[in-house]
Write a protein that holds these residues in place. Structure first.
Motif, PDB file in Angstrom:
ATOM      1  N   ARG A 246       0.833  -1.209   0.000  1.00 21.10           N
ATOM      2  CA  ARG A 246       0.000   0.000   0.000  1.00 21.10           C
ATOM      3  C   ARG A 246       0.865   1.255   0.000  1.00 21.10           C
ATOM      4  O   ARG A 246       0.596   2.221  -0.726  1.00 21.10           O
ATOM      5  CB  ARG A 246      -0.915  -0.016   1.222  1.00 21.10           C
ATOM      6  CG  ARG A 246      -1.775   1.237   1.363  1.00 21.10           C
ATOM      7  CD  ARG A 246      -2.596   1.171   2.641  1.00 21.10           C
ATOM      8  NE  ARG A 246      -3.174   2.466   2.931  1.00 21.10           N
ATOM      9  CZ  ARG A 246      -3.780   2.773   4.065  1.00 21.10           C
ATOM     10  NH1 ARG A 246      -3.871   1.859   5.024  1.00 21.10           N
ATOM     11  NH2 ARG A 246      -4.277   3.967   4.267  1.00 21.10           N
ATOM     12  N   MET A 247       1.937   1.245   0.822  1.00 22.45           N
ATOM     13  CA  MET A 247       2.820   2.401   0.863  1.00 22.45           C
ATOM     14  C   MET A 247       3.563   2.557  -0.463  1.00 22.45           C
ATOM     15  O   MET A 247       3.766   3.677  -0.952  1.00 22.45           O
ATOM     16  CB  MET A 247       3.817   2.265   2.020  1.00 22.45           C
ATOM     17  CG  MET A 247       3.710   3.427   2.976  1.00 22.45           C
ATOM     18  SD  MET A 247       4.864   3.442   4.364  1.00 22.45           S
ATOM     19  CE  MET A 247       5.460   1.811   4.530  1.00 22.45           C
ATOM     20  N   GLN A 248       3.980   1.457  -1.047  1.00 27.34           N
ATOM     21  CA  GLN A 248       4.670   1.523  -2.336  1.00 27.34           C
ATOM     22  C   GLN A 248       3.761   2.089  -3.424  1.00 27.34           C
ATOM     23  O   GLN A 248       4.190   2.893  -4.253  1.00 27.34           O
ATOM     24  CB  GLN A 248       5.160   0.124  -2.729  1.00 27.34           C
ATOM     25  CG  GLN A 248       6.331  -0.374  -1.891  1.00 27.34           C
ATOM     26  CD  GLN A 248       6.699  -1.802  -2.221  1.00 27.34           C
ATOM     27  OE1 GLN A 248       5.857  -2.594  -2.687  1.00 27.34           O
ATOM     28  NE2 GLN A 248       7.949  -2.165  -1.985  1.00 27.34           N
ATOM     29  N   ALA A 249       2.480   1.664  -3.391  1.00 30.04           N
ATOM     30  CA  ALA A 249       1.526   2.192  -4.376  1.00 30.04           C
ATOM     31  C   ALA A 249       1.324   3.683  -4.195  1.00 30.04           C
ATOM     32  O   ALA A 249       1.254   4.446  -5.172  1.00 30.04           O
ATOM     33  CB  ALA A 249       0.200   1.450  -4.254  1.00 30.04           C
ATOM     34  N   LEU A 250       1.238   4.116  -2.940  1.00 29.52           N
ATOM     35  CA  LEU A 250       1.053   5.538  -2.661  1.00 29.52           C
ATOM     36  C   LEU A 250       2.243   6.351  -3.151  1.00 29.52           C
ATOM     37  O   LEU A 250       2.078   7.365  -3.835  1.00 29.52           O
ATOM     38  CB  LEU A 250       0.842   5.747  -1.160  1.00 29.52           C
ATOM     39  CG  LEU A 250       0.732   7.197  -0.679  1.00 29.52           C
ATOM     40  CD1 LEU A 250      -0.473   7.877  -1.310  1.00 29.52           C
ATOM     41  CD2 LEU A 250       0.636   7.247   0.847  1.00 29.52           C
ATOM     42  N   VAL A 251       3.442   5.909  -2.814  1.00 26.85           N
ATOM     43  CA  VAL A 251       4.641   6.625  -3.251  1.00 26.85           C
ATOM     44  C   VAL A 251       4.731   6.615  -4.778  1.00 26.85           C
ATOM     45  O   VAL A 251       5.089   7.618  -5.410  1.00 26.85           O
ATOM     46  CB  VAL A 251       5.900   6.009  -2.620  1.00 26.85           C
ATOM     47  CG1 VAL A 251       7.161   6.622  -3.207  1.00 26.85           C
ATOM     48  CG2 VAL A 251       5.884   6.209  -1.105  1.00 26.85           C
ATOM     49  N   ASP A 253       2.245   6.488  -6.962  1.00 26.17           N
ATOM     50  CA  ASP A 253       1.277   7.443  -7.516  1.00 26.17           C
ATOM     51  C   ASP A 253       1.728   8.889  -7.296  1.00 26.17           C
ATOM     52  O   ASP A 253       1.526   9.757  -8.161  1.00 26.17           O
ATOM     53  CB  ASP A 253      -0.101   7.221  -6.886  1.00 26.17           C
ATOM     54  CG  ASP A 253      -0.820   6.024  -7.481  1.00 26.17           C
ATOM     55  OD1 ASP A 253      -0.315   5.491  -8.484  1.00 26.17           O
ATOM     56  OD2 ASP A 253      -1.865   5.619  -6.943  1.00 26.17           O
ATOM     57  N   LEU A 254       2.332   9.169  -6.149  1.00 28.51           N
ATOM     58  CA  LEU A 254       2.849  10.522  -5.897  1.00 28.51           C
ATOM     59  C   LEU A 254       3.939  10.881  -6.896  1.00 28.51           C
ATOM     60  O   LEU A 254       3.993  12.011  -7.411  1.00 28.51           O
ATOM     61  CB  LEU A 254       3.392  10.620  -4.468  1.00 28.51           C
ATOM     62  CG  LEU A 254       2.355  10.645  -3.342  1.00 28.51           C
ATOM     63  CD1 LEU A 254       3.043  10.540  -1.991  1.00 28.51           C
ATOM     64  CD2 LEU A 254       1.516  11.919  -3.416  1.00 28.51           C
ATOM     65  N   LEU A 255       4.816   9.936  -7.199  1.00 23.28           N
ATOM     66  CA  LEU A 255       5.879  10.188  -8.174  1.00 23.28           C
ATOM     67  C   LEU A 255       5.299  10.399  -9.573  1.00 23.28           C
ATOM     68  O   LEU A 255       5.774  11.246 -10.334  1.00 23.28           O
ATOM     69  CB  LEU A 255       6.861   9.018  -8.179  1.00 23.28           C
ATOM     70  CG  LEU A 255       7.722   8.875  -6.916  1.00 23.28           C
ATOM     71  CD1 LEU A 255       8.573   7.609  -6.993  1.00 23.28           C
ATOM     72  CD2 LEU A 255       8.606  10.100  -6.741  1.00 23.28           C
ATOM     73  N   GLN A 313      -1.960   4.605 -21.138  1.00 22.27           N
ATOM     74  CA  GLN A 313      -2.254   3.287 -20.585  1.00 22.27           C
ATOM     75  C   GLN A 313      -2.528   3.379 -19.089  1.00 22.27           C
ATOM     76  O   GLN A 313      -3.439   2.721 -18.564  1.00 22.27           O
ATOM     77  CB  GLN A 313      -1.082   2.339 -20.849  1.00 22.27           C
ATOM     78  CG  GLN A 313      -1.301   0.927 -20.315  1.00 22.27           C
ATOM     79  CD  GLN A 313      -0.141   0.014 -20.660  1.00 22.27           C
ATOM     80  OE1 GLN A 313       0.398   0.080 -21.760  1.00 22.27           O
ATOM     81  NE2 GLN A 313       0.250  -0.845 -19.715  1.00 22.27           N
ATOM     82  N   SER A 314      -1.756   4.229 -18.378  1.00 23.99           N
ATOM     83  CA  SER A 314      -1.971   4.407 -16.948  1.00 23.99           C
ATOM     84  C   SER A 314      -3.348   4.990 -16.673  1.00 23.99           C
ATOM     85  O   SER A 314      -4.044   4.550 -15.747  1.00 23.99           O
ATOM     86  CB  SER A 314      -0.889   5.314 -16.372  1.00 23.99           C
ATOM     87  OG  SER A 314      -1.163   5.640 -15.033  1.00 23.99           O
ATOM     88  N   GLY A 383      -6.335   6.968  -3.496  1.00 25.70           N
ATOM     89  CA  GLY A 383      -6.999   8.270  -3.534  1.00 25.70           C
ATOM     90  C   GLY A 383      -6.395   9.219  -4.549  1.00 25.70           C
ATOM     91  O   GLY A 383      -6.755  10.397  -4.587  1.00 25.70           O
ATOM     92  N   LEU A 384      -5.462   8.726  -5.380  1.00 23.94           N
ATOM     93  CA  LEU A 384      -4.789   9.585  -6.374  1.00 23.94           C
ATOM     94  C   LEU A 384      -5.097   9.167  -7.808  1.00 23.94           C
ATOM     95  O   LEU A 384      -4.721   9.869  -8.745  1.00 23.94           O
ATOM     96  CB  LEU A 384      -3.267   9.535  -6.153  1.00 23.94           C
ATOM     97  CG  LEU A 384      -2.768  10.078  -4.813  1.00 23.94           C
ATOM     98  CD1 LEU A 384      -1.274   9.790  -4.659  1.00 23.94           C
ATOM     99  CD2 LEU A 384      -3.037  11.561  -4.699  1.00 23.94           C
TER     100      LEU A 384
END
Length: 432
Positions: A246-251, A253-255, A313-314, A383-384
């Motif tokens: 979950r943290m990896q996905a959040l980081v 998406d932020l990047l 694609q994203s 949420g992103l």
């Protein structure tokens, strides 16, 4: 010369009767008087021109008054040119001030408006002509502004609500002259909104990262301090892995968001077949659904899009994966692509999920905005996702449209403009 001529004539006239000297004196006086009369008339003509008709050419006078008139005319013409030059400079200066996005108000020592730019009038709700010579505190009644103006401490600007309570206006006060003051106004509504967005963003990121870190910290402490069975240990490690992902996905998406906001728009010289992009999206969706939903994909009649393949694609993948996550088991997700009459392309993702209430629709693309926070975390959302989709669509000149109805599902549509869309037949013809 007039006196000598008069004396000669008087002596000549008085000689036959024996009054030669007296006649000469009278003649000289008459000549001088005539000269004075002529000079007086010339002076009167010159003075009349000077006071009434100085805009016209000077009267053609002879002698001293003619020279005086000529020199006076030159001086007046020079003065007029200087006045016109200064008026032109003032007009240019005022035009430049009017072109500025900031407003300017000049106050006299009694706080009355001497001059006000159009932008300042818009910022403060004033009338440029009607409110001149009016006391500023009678027109701008915001308590913060009135207090600031009377405090004589003008180091910092003061922030007041805009006209009719819309937006925020910053006012800087600068004293000058004999008790006069200059007000510089600026509409800071967008800046205040951006600052608030940044504060919310930092708060949300901190919260989103702190939650899994707290869980991980608790699990690490548990494993270090308590003897666990193999089953308990496996369960704890599984939950730790979920929080880590979950943290990896959040980081991640932020990047992605940071890269989208900080890079130039994709060029329209790289064409991506929608079927090629769609194949990867289908594979991800099938793996995520694991047979729990009815999935349908139609990528259109050989369409190609110009832009960044990874971004497109994203964006499409985010919409499809969201639809799968939020649609209950047994529901359906349908993806269709079609070419509009104006040449634009629409990629539409329709699900049969629970739907979204109308009051939430305008805010769905805000970062970290969730209709149901607990449900979003349960489904693995950061949420992103919709923020990323919106940015990708806008970077390609398009838009994201959202419609939904409670109990009847949702529809998310990416619109790509005609300039970035072509059909395979057209592409083949161009290449040939």
């Amino acid at each position: 010369m007039f006196a000598a001529l008069g004396a000669w004539l008087g002596m000549t006239a008085g000689q036959p009767i024996g009054f030669e000297v007296l006649g000469g004196a009278l003649g000289a006086g008459a000549g001088a008087g005539s000269l004075a009369l002529i000079d007086g008339l010339r002076a009167r003509v010159w003075l009349r021109w000077l006071s009434v008709n100085s805009s016209e050419d000077a009267p053609p006078l002879a002698g001293l008054w003619g020279e005086v008139g000529l020199r006076s005319e030159r001086a007046l013409r020079l003065r007029d040119r200087e006045i016109r030059r200064e008026q032109d400079r003032l007009a240019e200066f005022l035009t430049a001030i009017e072109a500025s996005p900031n407003g300017v108000v000049m106050l006299d020592a009694s706080e009355q408006i001497e001059w006000c730019s159009g932008m300042a009038a818009e910022h403060l709700g004033l009338d440029v002509q009607r409110d001149r010579q009016q006391r500023i505190t009678n027109l701008v009644r915001a308590p913060a502004f009135v207090s600031h103006l009377h405090s004589h401490n003008f180091e910092l600007p003061v922030l007041i609500p805009g006209p009719r309570g819309r937006g925020s206006i910053s006012i800087i006060v600068r004293p000058y002259g004999e008790g006069q003051r200059l007000l510089l106004t600026q509409d800071v509504t967008a800046r205040e909104r951006d600052d608030a967005t940044r504060r919310d963003f930092v708060a949300n990121v901190s919260h989103e990262i702190r939650t899994p870190l707290t869980v991980l910290s608790g699990f690490v402490e548990t494993m270090a301090s308590l003897p666990l069975t193999e089953v308990e240990r496996t369960r704890v490690l599984s939950m730790m892995g979920a929080q880590t992902r979950r943290m990896q996905a959040l980081v991640g998406d932020l990047l992605v968001l940071a890269r989208l906001e900080g890079s130039p728009r994709p060029l329209a010289d790289a064409w991506v077949p929608i079927e090629q992009m769609g194949a990867a999206v289908e594979a991800d969706a099938l793996g995520l659904s694991a047979g729990r939903h009815a999935l349908s994909f139609d990528w259109g009649p050989g369409l190609q899009l110009a832009g960044a393949e990874a971004e497109l694609q994203s964006a499409v993948g985010n919409l499809v994966n969201n639809a799968v996550r939020y649609t209950p088991e047994g529901g359906s997700v349908t993806v269709t692509t079609h070419l509009r009459s104006d040449g634009a392309a629409e990629i539409r993702v329709v699900d049969t999920g629970p739907g979204i209430a109308p009051e939430h629709l305008p805010r769905l693309t805000e970062r970290f905005y969730r209709v149901d926070g607990s449900r979003s975390r349960d489904t693995g959302g950061t949420g992103l996702g919709l923020s990323i989709v919106k940015h990708v669509a806008q970077r390609h000149g398009g838009e994201l449209k959202i419609s939904s109805e409670i109990g009847r599902g949702s529809c998310f549509t990416i619109v790509v403009p005609a300039a970035r869309v072509r059909q395979r037949s057209t592409a083949d013809a161009t290449a040939a």
